[in-house]
Design a protein around this motif. Sequence first.
Motif, PDB file in Angstrom:
ATOM      1  N   LYS A  80       0.831  -1.210   0.000  1.00  0.00           N
ATOM      2  CA  LYS A  80       0.000   0.000   0.000  1.00  0.00           C
ATOM      3  C   LYS A  80       0.864   1.258   0.000  1.00  0.00           C
ATOM      4  O   LYS A  80       0.555   2.234  -0.689  1.00  0.00           O
ATOM      5  N   ALA A  81       1.949   1.216   0.755  1.00  0.00           N
ATOM      6  CA  ALA A  81       2.846   2.378   0.804  1.00  0.00           C
ATOM      7  C   ALA A  81       3.483   2.628  -0.561  1.00  0.00           C
ATOM      8  O   ALA A  81       3.592   3.773  -1.016  1.00  0.00           O
ATOM      9  N   ILE A 118      -7.764   1.112  -4.559  1.00  0.00           N
ATOM     10  CA  ILE A 118      -7.545   2.506  -4.166  1.00  0.00           C
ATOM     11  C   ILE A 118      -8.338   2.843  -2.903  1.00  0.00           C
ATOM     12  O   ILE A 118      -7.830   3.544  -2.012  1.00  0.00           O
ATOM     13  N   THR A 119      -9.555   2.332  -2.795  1.00  0.00           N
ATOM     14  CA  THR A 119     -10.402   2.685  -1.646  1.00  0.00           C
ATOM     15  C   THR A 119      -9.838   2.173  -0.324  1.00  0.00           C
ATOM     16  O   THR A 119     -10.256   2.643   0.749  1.00  0.00           O
ATOM     17  N   HIS A 120      -8.908   1.227  -0.378  1.00  0.00           N
ATOM     18  CA  HIS A 120      -8.306   0.695   0.848  1.00  0.00           C
ATOM     19  C   HIS A 120      -7.025   1.438   1.244  1.00  0.00           C
ATOM     20  O   HIS A 120      -6.363   1.060   2.215  1.00  0.00           O
ATOM     21  N   LEU A 121      -6.670   2.484   0.501  1.00  0.00           N
ATOM     22  CA  LEU A 121      -5.509   3.301   0.865  1.00  0.00           C
ATOM     23  C   LEU A 121      -5.932   4.368   1.872  1.00  0.00           C
ATOM     24  O   LEU A 121      -7.112   4.512   2.187  1.00  0.00           O
ATOM     25  N   ASP A 122      -4.978   5.125   2.374  1.00  0.00           N
ATOM     26  CA  ASP A 122      -5.300   6.199   3.319  1.00  0.00           C
ATOM     27  C   ASP A 122      -6.078   7.302   2.608  1.00  0.00           C
ATOM     28  O   ASP A 122      -5.910   7.536   1.409  1.00  0.00           O
ATOM     29  N   HIS A 123      -6.889   8.018   3.375  1.00  0.00           N
ATOM     30  CA  HIS A 123      -7.795   9.018   2.793  1.00  0.00           C
ATOM     31  C   HIS A 123      -7.056  10.095   1.999  1.00  0.00           C
ATOM     32  O   HIS A 123      -7.530  10.527   0.940  1.00  0.00           O
ATOM     33  N   VAL A 124      -5.906  10.547   2.504  1.00  0.00           N
ATOM     34  CA  VAL A 124      -5.194  11.611   1.783  1.00  0.00           C
ATOM     35  C   VAL A 124      -4.728  11.129   0.411  1.00  0.00           C
ATOM     36  O   VAL A 124      -4.693  11.910  -0.553  1.00  0.00           O
ATOM     37  N   ILE A 125      -4.388   9.861   0.312  1.00  0.00           N
ATOM     38  CA  ILE A 125      -3.952   9.293  -0.978  1.00  0.00           C
ATOM     39  C   ILE A 125      -5.150   9.069  -1.898  1.00  0.00           C
ATOM     40  O   ILE A 125      -5.074   9.324  -3.105  1.00  0.00           O
ATOM     41  N   ILE A 126      -6.253   8.619  -1.321  1.00  0.00           N
ATOM     42  CA  ILE A 126      -7.476   8.432  -2.124  1.00  0.00           C
ATOM     43  C   ILE A 126      -7.871   9.752  -2.778  1.00  0.00           C
ATOM     44  O   ILE A 126      -8.215   9.794  -3.972  1.00  0.00           O
ATOM     45  N   ARG A 127      -7.799  10.838  -2.005  1.00  0.00           N
ATOM     46  CA  ARG A 127      -8.172  12.149  -2.550  1.00  0.00           C
ATOM     47  C   ARG A 127      -7.278  12.541  -3.728  1.00  0.00           C
ATOM     48  O   ARG A 127      -7.755  13.108  -4.715  1.00  0.00           O
ATOM     49  N   LEU A 128      -5.986  12.235  -3.612  1.00  0.00           N
ATOM     50  CA  LEU A 128      -5.080  12.535  -4.728  1.00  0.00           C
ATOM     51  C   LEU A 128      -5.422  11.678  -5.942  1.00  0.00           C
ATOM     52  O   LEU A 128      -5.462  12.170  -7.074  1.00  0.00           O
ATOM     53  N   ALA A 129      -5.661  10.391  -5.707  1.00  0.00           N
ATOM     54  CA  ALA A 129      -5.949   9.470  -6.811  1.00  0.00           C
ATOM     55  C   ALA A 129      -7.215   9.875  -7.563  1.00  0.00           C
ATOM     56  O   ALA A 129      -7.265   9.810  -8.800  1.00  0.00           O
ATOM     57  N   ARG A 130      -8.211  10.351  -6.819  1.00  0.00           N
ATOM     58  CA  ARG A 130      -9.487  10.709  -7.439  1.00  0.00           C
ATOM     59  C   ARG A 130      -9.382  11.987  -8.267  1.00  0.00           C
ATOM     60  O   ARG A 130     -10.311  12.322  -9.020  1.00  0.00           O
TER      61      ARG A 130
END
Length: 296
Positions: free
Chosen positions: A192-193, A256-268
């Motif tokens: 995940k990291a 992606i949904t199982h990553l940390d929220h800050v990363i999800i926001r970037l991915a979206r």
Amino acid sequence: MASSDPDKLMLKADKQTKLSLTRWSADWRSATALYEQAAIGYRLAKNYEKAKEAFEKASKGQEMLSSPWDAAKHMESAASVAKELRNWSEVTDFYRRASELYIECGRSQPASDALTKGARVLEEVVPEEAIKLYTDACAILEEDGKEQMAFDLYRAATSVYIKLEKFTDAAATLLRWGLAADKCNATHSQCKAYLSAIIVYLYLHDTTQAEKCYNDCSQIDAFLRSDQNRCATKFLSAYAEGDVEEIKHVAQSSTITHLDHVIIRLARKLPTGDVTALENDASKEQEEPLDENDLT
């Protein structure tokens, strides 16, 4: 009662520590107990400046009595009072000193926790200092072979870096997190990291660095065989093909949904740049084969 007056308690304690013609040695045991009582009294009265001074002196007293654990506790109390005074440099100094005292006790977890408390206080007001504290807290745990206990601290440091828009530093922190996870065989967190770091580079629209990061991480067998690797592969393929819809589709995947929220926001928010230009560059490379007869 006169004995409950913190000012009088402080004066009495100070006298116990000063040498004179009639006092040849300091009575730190009596003085420390008085400083502790005064500190509590000042804090209850919300006289934070004097409470801070009393806790500092109580901490010194416990050091003189060879009790670094109690000295560290008083330093943490001094830091808490400094927070009320919004004296951020003292918050840092006191929590760092508390951490050092816990290290003297051979206790890495409380030492790391002290720095973490300071970091959380400073996140909103002095974020750069908070990151230093989080990083040092991680180092203390890792030196003691407690890498898994540092995961939340890496997560917190990454979040602060992203808030500061220091994305390269965020990616570097995620890669260090991956290395820490590797040392304690936490392969899921490791993968995940690594995927998160790749997403950060894609958010920067630095596909070259994203691909390099992907290639480096794929040297790790656990990542090579993971869902996170497959997700990263789809991202990079979509970028290479200039397929905006596919990039957005991958960003909505369960991986992606199982990553940390800050990363999800970037991915979206991907893609953040013109991916058709990347596709054109790739097409040119394919359309211009090497002419063996052209030696210019």
